[in-house]
Design a protein around this motif. Structure first.
Motif, mmCIF file in Angstrom:
data_model
loop_
_atom_site.group_PDB
_atom_site.id
_atom_site.type_symbol
_atom_site.label_atom_id
_atom_site.label_comp_id
_atom_site.label_asym_id
_atom_site.label_seq_id
_atom_site.Cartn_x
_atom_site.Cartn_y
_atom_site.Cartn_z
ATOM 1 N N ASP A 56 -35.241 22.246 15.422
ATOM 2 C CA ASP A 56 -36.416 22.634 14.641
ATOM 3 C C ASP A 56 -37.487 23.155 15.593
ATOM 4 O OD1 ASP A 56 -37.356 20.221 15.804
ATOM 5 O OD2 ASP A 56 -36.687 19.065 14.073
ATOM 6 N N SER A 57 -38.749 22.875 15.294
ATOM 7 C CA SER A 57 -39.838 23.416 16.100
ATOM 8 C C SER A 57 -39.798 22.927 17.546
ATOM 9 C CB SER A 57 -41.178 23.048 15.471
ATOM 10 O OG SER A 57 -41.290 21.639 15.296
ATOM 11 N N ILE A 58 -39.267 21.735 17.782
ATOM 12 C CA ILE A 58 -39.189 21.211 19.149
ATOM 13 C C ILE A 58 -38.287 22.118 19.987
ATOM 14 C CG2 ILE A 58 -38.476 19.254 20.569
ATOM 15 C CD1 ILE A 58 -39.086 17.458 18.123
ATOM 16 N N THR A 59 -37.145 22.502 19.431
ATOM 17 C CA THR A 59 -36.218 23.393 20.125
ATOM 18 C C THR A 59 -36.815 24.790 20.275
ATOM 19 O OG1 THR A 59 -34.377 22.118 19.212
ATOM 20 C CG2 THR A 59 -33.849 24.281 20.125
ATOM 21 N N CYS A 60 -37.599 25.232 19.280
ATOM 22 C CA CYS A 60 -38.260 26.540 19.349
ATOM 23 C C CYS A 60 -39.359 26.581 20.408
ATOM 24 C CB CYS A 60 -38.891 26.894 18.008
ATOM 25 S SG CYS A 60 -37.754 27.104 16.626
ATOM 26 N N ALA A 61 -39.737 25.418 20.933
ATOM 27 C CA ALA A 61 -40.878 25.308 21.863
ATOM 28 C C ALA A 61 -42.177 25.691 21.177
ATOM 29 C CB ALA A 61 -40.656 26.107 23.131
ATOM 30 N N TYR A 62 -42.308 25.264 19.933
ATOM 31 C CA TYR A 62 -43.523 25.456 19.135
ATOM 32 C C TYR A 62 -44.721 24.884 19.894
ATOM 33 C CZ TYR A 62 -46.442 24.562 14.863
ATOM 34 O OH TYR A 62 -47.420 24.499 13.901
ATOM 35 N N GLY A 63 -45.736 25.723 20.133
ATOM 36 C CA GLY A 63 -46.987 25.265 20.715
ATOM 37 C C GLY A 63 -46.905 24.724 22.117
ATOM 38 N N VAL A 64 -45.828 25.034 22.843
ATOM 39 C CA VAL A 64 -45.655 24.465 24.182
ATOM 40 C C VAL A 64 -46.768 24.918 25.136
ATOM 41 C CG1 VAL A 64 -44.153 26.296 25.086
ATOM 42 C CG2 VAL A 64 -43.910 23.956 25.952
#
Length: 577
Positions: A219-227
């Protein structure tokens, strides 16, 4: 024609029965793809054919591979400018891509094209469709990398854009990578062509594929959301989403692996993110797993798993399901386990030989981890397939900085990569270098009270943050009368480690700290003395292990003083070199 396979590239040859006469046209028509085929066939993957006898001596061996490489790097004697399509004949495609209307679309997070170019000048023409009309901070983000240097990091805002790779009068050979940094939800990055001015016989060629391929589903963690977000209070932007800082990309880099990602922010197994605790079936990964994407033409573009075989599949889903399931885990937990089990069967069917690794926990939601364990057990029982494991990811440290909307920052993503790389090594039987790994993370906590020295104390160990509280009743006759021990730690010879912890205890209280052998306590690898300040204080030191010891222990000697408390937090032993 009859071909016999070589047993050794160097010492054995494949004899082609028939004419050994020189066939000039055979060499003249040799391509990069032919060279890759020849290399793989000599290694036992693929079938040799008559064309593989590049030097026309009647034998196919390593000398033909050398001749092939010489041919494709030779000069034609004429300088010309030509366009090359982003197909596998000319570039290595990474991740899920789709080719339509003479454009190769990098759809998923991290999807990329890698190639070498030889010439005096080169450029790549990109394309945009979905997402280019969004505002500046929400368009698809990409990077162009030449010889390891990012020459452009931007968002695509037009249907066509040409990026110069290099130019000049001198001939240059460069490695190039074009990578999609944001996620599929916000649109793809297209590659129309690579343009090169060159006299090389093969101006554009794909870089070699790697021996290990890992797929990441998340999900967003894998997408690097907001990293790259400034703080947890910043909202989503594609301009702060950077897959090259995702645990997935970093894991692949650490293991020198190719990768593929299938990830959508807000998505789950049986429910996507829900603000009010109701089920959200519009944001699910399983219905779109077998397709390149989930929007537009990509939702009907089936992914060819047979041509893109994965050695490992990592599933990092459940964080968004938790917004629904955790509201009534007793009633809804069974549905999640069932849905997860069915998805495991789907993933296994698409990747019948891959090792499956399931994880959850970076953003909390750890109450679903036992449900994932149940799903893994149910899957194994139903299918008999045992190449699968699950583990709980470490929950991000809220005090160490966060990305946008409370998502993991770059440090957390890197730490997650260290752990996952180690898990993959365990799964595949590879030796892990443990670099970046907290080798004390899964250690066993215990309190030892020496009955002969009169030590007596009470202890409490928090499973949540692994804090260690010790209350001395009677300190006994020496420091070693009471020892807080953290055992079953593996260290490696010549490994460099950072040992750190936080401690609250009485001001002036001196506590000897040791790292030693469990089996032979006289073998001490590190020692020091921590002095209390009366407040929570940080301790950190580096040391190099003189030996390999798979059962070492960290020891805090807290005896010798009556009626005082010691609380230890964040005890870490991290390999740094």
């Amino acid at each position: 024609m009859k071909i016999k396979r070589a047993l050794s590239i160097i010492s054995a040859s494949v004899i082609i029965v028939g004419s050994a006469a020189i066939i000039p046209s055979r060499a003249a028509s040799f391509t990069v793809s032919d060279t890759v085929h020849l290399r793989d066939s000599l290694l036992g993957v693929g079938t040799l054919n008559e064309k593989d006898d590049v030097n026309n001596d009647g034998i196919v061996n390593i000398f033909d591979l050398c001749a092939a490489r010489k041919l494709i790097t030779a000069s034609t004697g004429e300088i010309s400018t030509a366009d090359y399509s982003a197909t596998e004949e000319y570039v290595k495609l990474i991740g899920r891509t789709c080719r339509t209307d003479d454009v190769t679309w990098l759809v998923q997070s991290g999807s990329a094209a890698e190639f070498t170019v030889s010439g005096t000048s080169a450029s790549v023409t990109l394309a945009g469709n979905q997402g280019i009309d969004a505002s500046e901070d929400y368009r698809p983000r990409f990077a162009v990398i030449v010889d390891g240097e990012i020459i452009l990091d931007d968002t695509i805002s037009t249907k066509s854009r040409t990026v110069e790779l290099f130019s000049g009068t001198e001939k240059r050979k460069a490695s190039v990578k074009v990578i999609h940094l944001s996620e599929a939800n916000n649109g793809p990055i297209g590659i129309k062509s690579v343009t090169v001015t060159s006299d090389s016989a093969i101006p554009v060629a794909p870089v070699p594929k790697k021996n290990l391929n890992i797929e990441f589903i998340g999900d967003s963690i894998t997408c690097a959301y907001g990293v790259e977000g400034a703080s947890q209070y910043e909202s989503f932007k594609t301009t702060t989403e950077n897959f090259m800082k995702s645990y997935a990309y970093l894991t692949a880099e650490k293991l020198d692996a190719d990768y593929s990602a299938v990830c959508y922010s807000g998505h789950g197994i049986i429910s996507g993110y829900s603000n009010d605790g109701s089920i959200n079936t519009d944001s699910l990964v399983p219905p779109y797993y077998e397709y390149v994407g989930k929007t537009g033409e990509f939702a009907s573009c089936e992914w060819d798993f047979s041509s893109h075989k994965n050695d490992v599949v990592v599933i990092n889903l459940g964080t968004n399901d938790s917004s629904y399931v955790s509201k009534d885990i007793d009633a809804r937990g069974g549905d999640f386990t069932k849905g997860y089990t069915e998805f495991l069967k789907q993933v296994h069917e698409c990747n019948p030989d891959a090792y499956i690794i399931c994880t959850l926990g970076t953003m909390g939601c750890t109450d679903l981890c036992p449900l994932i364990d149940d799903a893994v057990s149910a899957f194994t029982e139903e299918t008999g397939y045992e190449r699968i494991m699950s583990y709980m990811s470490a929950v991000q440290d809220m005090t160490a900085g966060l990305g946008s909307d409370w998502h993991p920052n770059a440090v957390t993503q890197q730490n997650s990569a260290y752990v996952l790389a180690d898990k993959i090594c365990q799964a595949l039987g590879m030796e892990s270098d443990q670099l970046g790994l907290d080798v004390a993370a899964d250690a066993e906590y215990s309190l030892y009270k020496d009955p002969d020295k009169g030590g007596n104390a009470a202890e409490y160990i928090s499973d949540y943050d692994k804090s260690f509280w010790i209350n001395m009743v009677s300190g006994g006759t020496g420091d070693d009368a009471i020892e807080g021990r953290i055992s079953n730690i593996g260290i490696k010879q010549n490994g460099k480690y950072t040992f750190s912890f936080d401690c609250s205890t009485t001001a002036g209280e001196e506590i000897p700290i040791l790292i030693r052998s469990c089996s032979n306590p006289e073998n001490i690898y590190f020692s020091d003395i921590f002095t209390g300040t009366g407040e929570k204080s940080h301790y950190e030191a580096e040391f190099e292990s003189p030996v390999t010891d798979n059962s070492a222990e960290i020891v805090f000697q807290v005896g010798g003083t009556d009626s005082y408390n010691v609380t230890l937090y964040s005890i870490k032993l991290v390999k740094i070199g």
